[in-house]
Design a protein around this motif. Structure first.
Motif, mmCIF file in Angstrom:
data_model
loop_
_atom_site.group_PDB
_atom_site.id
_atom_site.type_symbol
_atom_site.label_atom_id
_atom_site.label_comp_id
_atom_site.label_asym_id
_atom_site.label_seq_id
_atom_site.Cartn_x
_atom_site.Cartn_y
_atom_site.Cartn_z
ATOM 1 N N ARG A 197 0.837 -1.202 0.000
ATOM 2 C CA ARG A 197 0.000 0.000 0.000
ATOM 3 C C ARG A 197 0.872 1.252 0.000
ATOM 4 O O ARG A 197 0.557 2.235 -0.660
ATOM 5 C CB ARG A 197 -0.938 -0.002 1.200
ATOM 6 N N ALA A 198 1.980 1.222 0.755
ATOM 7 C CA ALA A 198 2.892 2.366 0.786
ATOM 8 C C ALA A 198 3.529 2.585 -0.581
ATOM 9 O O ALA A 198 3.689 3.727 -1.020
ATOM 10 C CB ALA A 198 3.968 2.141 1.844
ATOM 11 N N GLY A 243 1.321 4.481 -2.680
ATOM 12 C CA GLY A 243 1.067 5.850 -2.240
ATOM 13 C C GLY A 243 -0.121 5.994 -1.319
ATOM 14 O O GLY A 243 -0.595 7.100 -1.098
ATOM 15 N N CYS A 244 -0.619 4.890 -0.779
ATOM 16 C CA CYS A 244 -1.758 4.953 0.135
ATOM 17 C C CYS A 244 -1.295 5.437 1.508
ATOM 18 O O CYS A 244 -0.220 5.079 1.969
ATOM 19 C CB CYS A 244 -2.406 3.580 0.291
ATOM 20 N N ASN A 245 -2.107 6.261 2.158
ATOM 21 C CA ASN A 245 -1.800 6.697 3.512
ATOM 22 C C ASN A 245 -2.302 5.644 4.489
ATOM 23 O O ASN A 245 -3.379 5.077 4.317
ATOM 24 C CB ASN A 245 -2.486 8.020 3.815
ATOM 25 N N ILE A 246 -1.532 5.420 5.517
ATOM 26 C CA ILE A 246 -1.909 4.466 6.549
ATOM 27 C C ILE A 246 -2.720 5.210 7.609
ATOM 28 O O ILE A 246 -2.266 6.211 8.160
ATOM 29 C CB ILE A 246 -0.669 3.802 7.195
ATOM 30 N N ASP A 247 -3.932 4.743 7.879
ATOM 31 C CA ASP A 247 -4.793 5.369 8.877
ATOM 32 C C ASP A 247 -4.357 4.953 10.273
ATOM 33 O O ASP A 247 -3.836 3.869 10.489
ATOM 34 C CB ASP A 247 -6.245 4.955 8.684
#
Length: 73
Positions: A57-58, A61-65
């Motif tokens: 996910r990183a 480019g996904c942000n980790i909640d």
């Protein structure tokens, strides 16, 4: 693929793409995909760990909640 629906009692027909149909099936209808295990896998522990998923996910480019608030802090 077509989608049939009703608007004010009148039946309408509109085009529906494959992606939209899959999103509808999995999101609205709660469809599930059951794939057979590969022939070379002998145990049930087949899959990806949470760390691998978070790393992928990183990469996308996904942000980790989460992580803002700590318990008892």
């Amino acid at each position: 693929m077509s989608f049939h629906g009703r608007v004010s009692g009148t039946r309408i027909k509109r085009a529906l793409g494959v992606q939209a149909a899959l999103e509808w099936a999995f999101r609205i209808e709660q469809a599930q995909l059951e794939l057979p295990l590969p022939a070379d896998v002998t145990e049930e522990g087949f899959g990806f760990g949470l760390e691998y998923v978070l790393l992928q996910r990183a990469v996308l480019g996904c942000n980790i909640d989460g992580g803002q608030h700590k318990i008892g802090g």
